[in-house]
Design a protein around this motif. Structure first.
Motif, PDB file in Angstrom:
ATOM      1  N   HIS A   1      42.787  44.211  38.258  1.00  0.00           N
ATOM      2  CA  HIS A   1      42.754  45.551  38.858  1.00  0.00           C
ATOM      3  C   HIS A   1      44.125  45.994  39.338  1.00  0.00           C
ATOM      4  N   ASP A   2      44.324  47.308  39.310  1.00  0.00           N
ATOM      5  CA  ASP A   2      45.487  47.978  39.866  1.00  0.00           C
ATOM      6  C   ASP A   2      45.058  49.436  40.089  1.00  0.00           C
ATOM      7  N   ASP A   3      44.743  49.930  41.320  1.00  0.00           N
ATOM      8  CA  ASP A   3      44.924  49.143  42.536  1.00  0.00           C
ATOM      9  C   ASP A   3      43.556  48.676  43.079  1.00  0.00           C
ATOM     10  N   SER A   4      43.130  49.202  44.227  1.00  0.00           N
ATOM     11  CA  SER A   4      41.981  48.657  44.937  1.00  0.00           C
ATOM     12  C   SER A   4      40.659  48.925  44.228  1.00  0.00           C
ATOM     13  N   VAL A   5      39.755  47.923  44.320  1.00  0.00           N
ATOM     14  CA  VAL A   5      38.435  48.002  43.681  1.00  0.00           C
ATOM     15  C   VAL A   5      37.389  47.492  44.659  1.00  0.00           C
ATOM     16  N   GLN A   6      36.236  48.147  44.675  1.00  0.00           N
ATOM     17  CA  GLN A   6      35.094  47.669  45.446  1.00  0.00           C
ATOM     18  C   GLN A   6      33.852  47.727  44.568  1.00  0.00           C
ATOM     19  N   VAL A   7      33.082  46.633  44.541  1.00  0.00           N
ATOM     20  CA  VAL A   7      31.863  46.554  43.746  1.00  0.00           C
ATOM     21  C   VAL A   7      30.677  46.337  44.685  1.00  0.00           C
ATOM     22  N   SER A   8      29.652  47.159  44.511  1.00  0.00           N
ATOM     23  CA  SER A   8      28.410  47.015  45.271  1.00  0.00           C
ATOM     24  C   SER A   8      27.244  47.085  44.305  1.00  0.00           C
TER      25      SER A   8
ATOM     26  N   THR B   1      46.358  42.928  40.794  1.00  0.00           N
ATOM     27  CA  THR B   1      46.703  41.659  40.163  1.00  0.00           C
ATOM     28  C   THR B   1      47.983  41.836  39.352  1.00  0.00           C
ATOM     29  N   SER B   2      48.537  40.731  38.884  1.00  0.00           N
ATOM     30  CA  SER B   2      49.855  40.782  38.243  1.00  0.00           C
ATOM     31  C   SER B   2      49.828  41.375  36.843  1.00  0.00           C
ATOM     32  N   GLY B   3      48.653  41.573  36.289  1.00  0.00           N
ATOM     33  CA  GLY B   3      48.566  42.164  34.963  1.00  0.00           C
ATOM     34  C   GLY B   3      47.126  42.281  34.516  1.00  0.00           C
ATOM     35  N   GLU B   4      46.916  42.848  33.339  1.00  0.00           N
ATOM     36  CA  GLU B   4      45.565  43.114  32.844  1.00  0.00           C
ATOM     37  C   GLU B   4      44.803  41.856  32.454  1.00  0.00           C
ATOM     38  N   THR B   5      45.494  40.737  32.350  1.00  0.00           N
ATOM     39  CA  THR B   5      44.817  39.475  32.039  1.00  0.00           C
ATOM     40  C   THR B   5      44.756  38.550  33.254  1.00  0.00           C
ATOM     41  N   ASP B   6      45.182  39.058  34.397  1.00  0.00           N
ATOM     42  CA  ASP B   6      45.141  38.283  35.642  1.00  0.00           C
ATOM     43  C   ASP B   6      43.898  38.715  36.426  1.00  0.00           C
ATOM     44  N   PHE B   7      42.845  37.908  36.347  1.00  0.00           N
ATOM     45  CA  PHE B   7      41.561  38.249  36.965  1.00  0.00           C
ATOM     46  C   PHE B   7      41.389  37.494  38.272  1.00  0.00           C
TER      47      PHE B   7
ATOM     48  N   VAL C   1      40.624  52.933  43.206  1.00  0.00           N
ATOM     49  CA  VAL C   1      41.667  53.836  43.704  1.00  0.00           C
ATOM     50  C   VAL C   1      43.016  53.391  43.154  1.00  0.00           C
ATOM     51  N   ASN C   2      43.809  54.360  42.681  1.00  0.00           N
ATOM     52  CA  ASN C   2      45.179  54.102  42.242  1.00  0.00           C
ATOM     53  C   ASN C   2      46.136  54.693  43.273  1.00  0.00           C
ATOM     54  N   ALA C   3      47.004  53.844  43.830  1.00  0.00           N
ATOM     55  CA  ALA C   3      47.990  54.343  44.789  1.00  0.00           C
ATOM     56  C   ALA C   3      49.103  55.108  44.078  1.00  0.00           C
ATOM     57  N   GLY C   4      49.341  54.789  42.809  1.00  0.00           N
ATOM     58  CA  GLY C   4      50.379  55.476  42.054  1.00  0.00           C
ATOM     59  C   GLY C   4      50.883  54.611  40.921  1.00  0.00           C
ATOM     60  N   GLY C   5      51.265  55.238  39.792  1.00  0.00           N
ATOM     61  CA  GLY C   5      51.843  54.492  38.680  1.00  0.00           C
ATOM     62  C   GLY C   5      50.804  53.733  37.877  1.00  0.00           C
ATOM     63  N   LEU C   6      51.174  52.528  37.452  1.00  0.00           N
ATOM     64  CA  LEU C   6      50.335  51.683  36.606  1.00  0.00           C
ATOM     65  C   LEU C   6      48.938  51.548  37.191  1.00  0.00           C
ATOM     66  N   ASN C   7      47.909  51.583  36.314  1.00  0.00           N
ATOM     67  CA  ASN C   7      46.536  51.387  36.785  1.00  0.00           C
ATOM     68  C   ASN C   7      45.680  50.798  35.671  1.00  0.00           C
ATOM     69  N   PHE C   8      44.776  49.881  36.068  1.00  0.00           N
ATOM     70  CA  PHE C   8      43.803  49.299  35.155  1.00  0.00           C
ATOM     71  C   PHE C   8      42.671  48.709  35.986  1.00  0.00           C
TER      72      PHE C   8
ATOM     73  N   ARG D   1      39.340  46.056  34.941  1.00  0.00           N
ATOM     74  CA  ARG D   1      38.589  45.333  33.910  1.00  0.00           C
ATOM     75  C   ARG D   1      37.639  44.355  34.597  1.00  0.00           C
ATOM     76  N   LEU D   2      36.341  44.456  34.282  1.00  0.00           N
ATOM     77  CA  LEU D   2      35.304  43.675  34.948  1.00  0.00           C
ATOM     78  C   LEU D   2      34.718  42.643  33.989  1.00  0.00           C
ATOM     79  N   ARG D   3      34.737  41.383  34.415  1.00  0.00           N
ATOM     80  CA  ARG D   3      34.188  40.292  33.602  1.00  0.00           C
ATOM     81  C   ARG D   3      33.027  39.616  34.339  1.00  0.00           C
ATOM     82  N   TRP D   4      32.210  38.910  33.548  1.00  0.00           N
ATOM     83  CA  TRP D   4      31.271  37.971  34.135  1.00  0.00           C
ATOM     84  C   TRP D   4      31.420  36.634  33.427  1.00  0.00           C
ATOM     85  N   GLN D   5      30.883  35.602  34.060  1.00  0.00           N
ATOM     86  CA  GLN D   5      30.938  34.269  33.485  1.00  0.00           C
ATOM     87  C   GLN D   5      29.647  33.542  33.818  1.00  0.00           C
ATOM     88  N   HIS D   6      29.054  32.923  32.798  1.00  0.00           N
ATOM     89  CA  HIS D   6      27.799  32.183  32.954  1.00  0.00           C
ATOM     90  C   HIS D   6      27.863  30.991  32.007  1.00  0.00           C
ATOM     91  N   PRO D   7      27.395  29.820  32.434  1.00  0.00           N
ATOM     92  CA  PRO D   7      27.503  28.634  31.572  1.00  0.00           C
ATOM     93  C   PRO D   7      26.866  28.781  30.202  1.00  0.00           C
TER      94      PRO D   7
END
Length: 579
Positions: free
Chosen positions: A143-150, A176-182, A204-211, A213-219
């Motif tokens: 994420h870039d920038d803040s994210v909230q999930v409910s 996070t440091s990039g689009e692959t940093d989860f 919310v984007n404070a300014g500039g770069l924004n992304f 991406r939401l993942r899930w993981q299950h065995p």
């Protein structure tokens, strides 16, 4: 993108209830979702956007303050969907930086794109998500920038905007440091296959770069590897048919406690790590430890279901840490969420490193403990030409300590000492050590443009208040040179010598220390009345060496001694003729 990188995470654990598992593959086919089932609304920000002259959204649409990237500002504006400047749908929660979904104002060309001309700096997303397999899921976000999930257990409600989002999954601030940093945002269990929940995401984007991406993981999904949540698992939350076949709602496991650990401004020592734990009496129910050198949220216990009554949340240093927990400032921030109620701030009792939570029925408590390094000062000692023991004292909580050098010219450092108060001038002083003279004091780790005041006559340095801030890690090196006590004794065993005869003189060149006098020049120029002088012998003691050219002792320039350590002596015999 903002310059501050503090990151805070709140995550949650919940359970999905409902009917038993039946026909997983058939269920996944039956729940195949149409393509564009993530509904989104964009809201107008105040900074890092196109000019009002270039704005193409609804005239008079209100704005929210997007820098800093505070979720509360967006949610307040989004309470009325009529405030949105544009709406749309997407198949995934997978918004990369190219093309960008919110305004990236870093170039003039970007400012001509729709996200910038709509001045879109906040997005709210709604969908119905299905969990196809029973078991534990972990959600993570780049994420870039803040994210909230409910999430909401009211998955059958088509009033998705006003539904009771009774499962506060978590929030990630900064980026996070990039689009692959989860970063993990929450874990939960689905008791049965095909459990469902409404999902709401604020971004919310404070300014500039924004992304975002939401993942899930299950065995049992994707070979156990994390993946972007597939479009097939999303359904349109506005359609009653979307919840058809859902096996049950997600329900909260209560009571429960979750503790997150945030590291702010780094670590005093590289090996310093932290452990947070949930305890009842003398028993540790669950613990989590940090690792590495990262800042922001670095560990979480996850939500642990507990009994009612008092439980202790503890903050401690992990094994093999160098510093003590008292060398770090500690703060705790907690929320409590009562089933079917509202999330609210909660204040545990205690001042740390132990806090007590009075656990009530049907309530989940989420606490974030933040550690920030106190300002520390390290004394470092170099002694030249000799070794010795050197004592330091200081103000602002600096204790008395003695550093002993073991090799001339080699630095010896004490331990980092945490100071009592921030923004307070602090003085470090070295006591006078006989035989040594202080030649320099140098301090590193001070903020740019800030320097200490060196007082060599009084053997001290004063660090200004501007240098004594949280996270400051200052090292002051005191350099001393050992003095030397050189002496020469010259004797002759006879009272008188007849003219024309010879006589022998004994010379003792002595270094009384405490420093090494290597490089000293020895000289004994014959006086008038003496001739044909010559060096008969040279005998060193205690690791001293004779000059390479002993005869030069008798010349005007003398001769140089290579090794002349403290408490050593060079004995020379010189024979001369008496005129």
């Amino acid at each position: 993108m903002p310059t501050l990188h503090a990151r805070t995470t709140l995550s949650g654990l919940w359970r999905a209830g409902g009917a038993g598992i039946a026909g997983l593959l058939l269920a996944m086919t039956a729940f195949q979702a149409a393509a564009q089932n993530v509904l989104w609304e964009d809201y107008r920000g105040t900074t890092s956007i196109a000019s009002d002259a270039n704005y193409i959204g609804p005239q008079g649409a209100p704005r929210f303050v997007n820098n800093p990237a505070t979720i509360a500002n967006l949610s307040a504006l989004a309470n009325n969907p009529a405030n949105a400047v544009r709406t749309g749908t997407s198949a995934l929660v997978d918004y990369g930086s190219n093309p960008f979904a919110l305004c990236d104002s870093r170039t003039a060309a970007n400012l001509q794109t729709d996200p910038c001309r709509y001045q879109a700096m906040g997005r709210v997303m709604y969908t119905l998500v299905r969990f196809p397999v029973a078991g534990t899921y972990t959600l993570s976000v780049a994420h870039d920038d803040s994210v909230q999930v409910s999430m909401s257990s009211s998955y059958t409600s088509t009033a998705y905007r006003t539904a009771n989002y009774d499962i506060p999954v978590g929030a990630l601030s900064s980026y996070t440091s990039g689009e692959t940093d989860f970063r993990a945002i929450g874990s939960f269990n689905a008791d049965v296959a095909n459990s469902c929940a409404l999902m709401r995401i604020y971004w919310v984007n404070a300014g500039g770069l924004n992304f975002n991406r939401l993942r899930w993981q299950h065995p049992s999904i994707n070979g156990g590897a994390a993946q972007i949540i597939p479009a097939t698992q999303f359904s349109d939350p506005s359609q009653a048919s979307s919840s058809s076949g859902c096996a049950g709602s997600i329900v909260y496991p209560v009571p429960a406690i979750m503790v997150n650990k945030v590291v702010n401004l780094g670590r005093i020592a590289p090996n310093d790590q932290f452990t947070v734990s949930i305890r009842q009496g003398n028993n540790t129910l669950r613990a989590a430890s940090t690792s590495g050198a990262g800042t922001g949220q670095q560990a979480s216990t996850g939500a642990l279901q507990v009994s009612t009554g008092n439980h202790v949340v503890r903050d401690d240093m992990a094994a093999n840490s160098v510093q003590a927990i008292g060398d770090y400032d500690k703060s705790i921030s907690c929320t409590s969420y009562q089933l079917n109620g509202q999330q609210q701030a909660y204040t545990p009792s205690g001042t740390g490193p132990d806090w007590t939570i009075a656990v009530a029925a049907n309530t989940q408590y989420t606490c974030t403990i933040t550690n920030t390094p106190r300002p520390v000062v390290t004394a470092r000692k170099i002694s030249e030409r000799a070794v010795g023991a050197f004592t330091f004292t200081g103000t602002n909580g600096l204790p008395t300590q003695t550093l002993t050098t073991t090799s001339a010219g080699q630095a010896v450092a004490g331990s980092a000492r945490a100071l009592t108060a921030v923004n307070t001038a602090t003085t470090l002083t070295e006591a006078q050590t006989p035989g040594f003279a202080l030649s320099a004091i140098q301090c590193s780790g001070l903020p740019a443009g800030v320097s200490g005041t060196v007082d060599l006559p009084n053997r001290s340095v004063t660090l200004p208040a501007a240098a004594i801030v949280q996270g400051a890690n200052i090292t002051c090196t005191f350099t001393n040179a050992a003095g030397v006590d050189l002496s020469v004794t010259k004797t002759n065993a006879v009272a008188s010598v007849p003219s024309g005869s010879s006589t022998t003189y004994s010379l003792q060149f002595r270094n009384g220390g405490p420093g090494d006098a290597g490089g000293a020049v020895l000289k004994d120029t014959p006086t008038s009345g003496l001739s044909n002088c010559q060096v008969l012998s040279c005998t060193p003691t205690n690791n001293a060496t004779c000059p390479q050219a002993p005869a030069d002792l008798l010349t005007a320039n003398g001769t140089t001694v290579t090794a002349f350590p403290a408490n050593s002596q060079i004995n020379v015999q010189v024979q001369c003729s008496v005129n």
